[in-house]
Write a protein that holds these residues in place. Structure first.
Motif, PDB file in Angstrom:
ATOM      1  N   GLU A 101       0.915  -1.103  -0.086  1.00 17.88           N
ATOM      2  CA  GLU A 101      -0.039  -0.103   0.053  1.00 17.88           C
ATOM      3  C   GLU A 101       0.851   1.210  -0.089  1.00 17.88           C
ATOM      4  OE1 GLU A 101      -3.448   2.559   0.816  1.00 17.88           O
ATOM      5  OE2 GLU A 101      -2.956   0.692  -0.453  1.00 17.88           O
ATOM      6  N   CYS A 111      -2.396  -3.545   0.235  1.00 17.62           N
ATOM      7  CA  CYS A 111      -3.732  -2.900  -0.168  1.00 17.62           C
ATOM      8  C   CYS A 111      -5.015  -3.393   0.060  1.00 17.62           C
ATOM      9  CB  CYS A 111      -3.146  -2.195  -1.781  1.00 17.62           C
ATOM     10  SG  CYS A 111      -4.881  -1.408  -2.359  1.00 17.62           S
ATOM     11  N   SER A 113      -7.504  -2.749  -1.424  1.00 18.03           N
ATOM     12  CA  SER A 113      -8.501  -2.232  -2.263  1.00 18.03           C
ATOM     13  C   SER A 113      -8.387  -3.328  -3.644  1.00 18.03           C
ATOM     14  CB  SER A 113      -8.555  -0.860  -2.886  1.00 18.03           C
ATOM     15  OG  SER A 113      -8.977   0.063  -1.855  1.00 18.03           O
ATOM     16  N   ARG A 114      -7.179  -3.785  -3.621  1.00 18.22           N
ATOM     17  CA  ARG A 114      -6.816  -4.529  -4.852  1.00 18.22           C
ATOM     18  C   ARG A 114      -7.217  -6.267  -4.758  1.00 18.22           C
ATOM     19  NH1 ARG A 114      -0.971  -4.357  -5.763  1.00 18.22           N
ATOM     20  NH2 ARG A 114      -0.581  -2.701  -4.163  1.00 18.22           N
ATOM     21  N   ASP A 115      -7.845  -6.594  -5.937  1.00 18.76           N
ATOM     22  CA  ASP A 115      -8.157  -8.095  -5.684  1.00 18.76           C
ATOM     23  C   ASP A 115      -6.870  -8.868  -5.366  1.00 18.76           C
ATOM     24  OD1 ASP A 115     -10.784  -7.633  -5.853  1.00 18.76           O
ATOM     25  OD2 ASP A 115     -11.067  -7.895  -8.130  1.00 18.76           O
ATOM     26  N   GLN A 152      -6.108   4.401  -5.209  1.00 20.09           N
ATOM     27  CA  GLN A 152      -7.370   3.885  -5.177  1.00 20.09           C
ATOM     28  C   GLN A 152      -8.144   3.552  -3.959  1.00 20.09           C
ATOM     29  OE1 GLN A 152      -6.794  -0.206  -6.898  1.00 20.09           O
ATOM     30  NE2 GLN A 152      -9.141  -0.876  -6.557  1.00 20.09           N
ATOM     31  N   CYS A 153      -7.344   3.452  -2.771  1.00 18.44           N
ATOM     32  CA  CYS A 153      -8.127   3.406  -1.338  1.00 18.44           C
ATOM     33  C   CYS A 153      -8.307   4.895  -1.049  1.00 18.44           C
ATOM     34  CB  CYS A 153      -7.011   3.098  -0.088  1.00 18.44           C
ATOM     35  SG  CYS A 153      -6.460   1.271  -0.393  1.00 18.44           S
ATOM     36  N   ARG A 156     -11.972   5.509  -2.232  1.00 16.56           N
ATOM     37  CA  ARG A 156     -12.921   4.779  -1.630  1.00 16.56           C
ATOM     38  C   ARG A 156     -13.154   5.320  -0.360  1.00 16.56           C
ATOM     39  NH1 ARG A 156     -11.415  -1.044  -0.428  1.00 16.56           N
ATOM     40  NH2 ARG A 156     -13.429  -1.048  -0.029  1.00 16.56           N
ATOM     41  N   LYS A 162     -12.579   5.487   5.975  1.00 16.36           N
ATOM     42  CA  LYS A 162     -11.556   4.216   6.509  1.00 16.36           C
ATOM     43  C   LYS A 162     -12.274   3.265   6.909  1.00 16.36           C
ATOM     44  CE  LYS A 162      -7.683   7.423   6.797  1.00 16.36           C
ATOM     45  NZ  LYS A 162      -6.526   7.912   7.837  1.00 16.36           N
ATOM     46  N   ILE A 165     -13.374   0.828   4.313  1.00 19.54           N
ATOM     47  CA  ILE A 165     -12.429   0.215   3.807  1.00 19.54           C
ATOM     48  C   ILE A 165     -12.186  -0.941   4.367  1.00 19.54           C
ATOM     49  CG2 ILE A 165      -9.982   0.082   2.957  1.00 19.54           C
ATOM     50  CD1 ILE A 165     -10.252   3.034   2.267  1.00 19.54           C
ATOM     51  N   GLU A 168     -14.948  -3.544   4.614  1.00 16.61           N
ATOM     52  CA  GLU A 168     -15.135  -4.235   3.282  1.00 16.61           C
ATOM     53  C   GLU A 168     -14.004  -5.209   3.261  1.00 16.61           C
ATOM     54  OE1 GLU A 168     -15.885  -2.026   0.292  1.00 16.61           O
ATOM     55  OE2 GLU A 168     -18.006  -1.193   1.015  1.00 16.61           O
ATOM     56  N   TYR A 169     -12.864  -5.037   3.839  1.00 21.03           N
ATOM     57  CA  TYR A 169     -11.812  -6.103   3.677  1.00 21.03           C
ATOM     58  C   TYR A 169     -11.997  -7.382   4.779  1.00 21.03           C
ATOM     59  CZ  TYR A 169      -7.086  -7.816   3.593  1.00 21.03           C
ATOM     60  OH  TYR A 169      -5.934  -8.632   3.307  1.00 21.03           O
TER      61      TYR A 169
END
Length: 499
Positions: A101, A111, A113-115, A152-153, A156, A162, A165, A168-169
């Motif tokens: 990140e 990170c 946000s990344r798949d 990207q983060c 979001r 925060k 984020i 959702e993780y």
């Protein structure tokens, strides 16, 4: 309390032997613990990330042996991973840099946000589930201070914050673990900072509330009110000291145990951290097991410590853990390991001289040495506690040696200054036998290289000193001369800042 456990940090340079860990399991059960955690980070041979398996790390085969041995010894063995923050060992290794990140060279987090990062984290967890068989698996989640940092983060975070984020993780990750028949665990600090994220977690998620300087009653009460089971987590105060703040350790554990019982928490996990930078587990192990006796049976601290370490250890620990920190501001509770920070961690031992010369070279230093002599006189040869005693003694003597050299330099006696400083590497060498024993026992091998670096800095200063003209009208200040960024001829010493 249902749960009475402690956790060993093997992530900080450690290469623990399987037989030594099995011995700790037996000792843990005897002390009243019913669980042991292994904090792994990158020090496990994850099949999904073979490029991260550094020398000496635990392997999946080791984990299977250890899990079976722990059961036989009467304790649970719980894997503690990290899957978002504290990922330095991954993102600073060739093969994992792309996961970082933010700026790669400074990142300690992957990170969210990344798949590809989500898949990577799940791969680590899947590897752990295959190797460790306890119902619980700890997913980490603490100190994710880089949330929202990369573009990207950040985009979001502008939309969901925060907390969003984080939710959702870890919400899907915890549900994914439950689907595999295990119970997910998380450190609670980021959820306390971002309580909105709690709504996204399945209520089966077990939260570990670590509070290393305060009672956990307010935070644990909030988490319990939100419907979560909680483990209260004090720490052995060795990671933030020259050796261990003993009174603070005992008070913290007692407070966590009291709050856990009163608030209906599942139990207590005594954490240990960072046995590196000239800090060793062996020297505090009796305190860990004394804590187990106190938590399980209510033994008083003094008798429990003597039972686990012997009477000599109990007396020496009081000196080194209470009396020595009380003797000097640099060593006192709240000073945050300034002795090890400036002697070792900054990789220039002259930093300690600059910080501590006022105390170490006067009556305070004399008193510390007297107390160290008293502690040392209680212990047999090669006792584990002799290392931190010698570390403190060498630190005082090093500062005094450098101060003696600085005075000769100030008087213009460069040959005398050089002769004094040339004894510095040999003084530091007194730590090598201790560091070698620690490394051979499964502790930090990097610490031996760190000692080498300290001696290189001492010798480099001698070289710079010998290169100075003996009769020139100008010479750099001694503080400049001993700085690792000293450049000959740079009179303004533009880069020589002691930050």
């Amino acid at each position: 309390m249902q749960f009475n456990g402690w956790m060993l940090d093997v992530a900080r340079d450690q290469s623990p032997r399987v037989d030594a860990l099995i011995s700790l399991f037996r000792r843990s059960h005897a002390a009243g613990y019913n669980a042991v955690g292994l904090y792994l980070e990158h020090r496990f041979g994850y099949p999904s990330a073979p490029w991260a398996a550094g020398p000496g790390c635990l392997t999946p085969a080791d984990a299977k042996v250890l899990s079976a041995s722990a059961r036989a010894a009467g304790v649970r063995l719980i894997a503690f991973l990290n899957t978002l923050g504290h990922m330095e060992g991954f993102v600073r290794s060739e093969g994992g840099r792309h996961l970082a990140e933010g700026e790669e060279t400074h990142s300690v987090q992957i990170c969210p946000s990344r798949d590809e990062c989500v898949r990577f984290a799940r791969g680590l967890v899947e590897d752990a589930l295959a190797a460790f068989d306890d119902e619980w698996v700890h997913l980490g989640g603490d100190e994710t201070k880089q949330l929202g940092q990369c573009p990207q983060c950040a985009s979001r975070a502008a939309s969901i914050g925060k907390a969003g984020i984080y939710a959702e993780y870890f919400g899907p990750l915890c549900r994914w673990v439950l689907e595999r028949g295990r119970r997910p665990c998380l450190w609670a600090d980021m959820l306390i900072e971002h309580p909105a994220a709690l709504d996204a977690l399945p209520r089966e998620t077990l939260l570990f509330d670590w509070q290393y300087f305060n009672r956990p009653h307010k935070t644990t009460a909030m988490l319990r009110e939100r419907g979560f089971d909680v483990i209260c987590c004090p720490s052995i105060q060795s990671y933030n000291s020259g050796w261990c703040f003993l009174d603070e350790t005992r008070h913290l554990i007692d407070e966590h145990a009291d709050d856990a019982r009163r608030l209906g928490a599942l139990g207590v996990l005594v954490t240990t951290w960072e046995f590196t930078y000239f800090s060793t587990f062996e020297s505090v192990a009796p305190l860990v097991f004394a804590a187990g006796r106190r938590l399980a049976a209510g033994d008083d601290w003094r008798s429990a410590t003597a039972f686990e370490g012997g009477e000599a250890y109990a007396q020496a620990a009081e000196i080194l853990g209470v009396q020595v920190p009380a003797a000097a501001r640099l060593l006192a509770p709240g000073s945050w390991r300034l002795l090890r920070e400036h002697l070792v961690m900054r990789q220039n031992p002259f930093s300690l001289w600059r910080m501590w010369r006022g105390e170490a070279c006067g009556p305070v230093g004399d008193e510390i040495l007297r107390r160290l002599d008293a502690a040392s006189g209680l212990l047999p040869a090669e006792h584990a506690l002799r290392f931190p005693i010698e570390l403190h003694r060498v630190a005082v003597e090093w500062v005094r040696l450098v101060e003696h050299a600085a005075q000769a330099y100030s008087a213009g006696n460069l040959p005398s200054c050089a002769a004094i400083l040339e004894d510095g590497p040999q003084l530091l060498e007194r730590l090598r036998p201790h560091l070698t024993r620690v490394a051979e026992g499964g502790g930090s091998r990097a610490d031996l290289a760190r000692l080498d670096r300290l001696q290189v800095q001492a010798r480099a200063t001698c070289d710079r000193l010998r290169a100075l003209p003996a009769d020139g009208p100008w010479r750099p200040a001694f503080e400049t001369l001993v700085h690792d960024r000293c450049i000959p001829g740079d009179q303004a010493a533009w880069r020589c800042r002691w930050d």
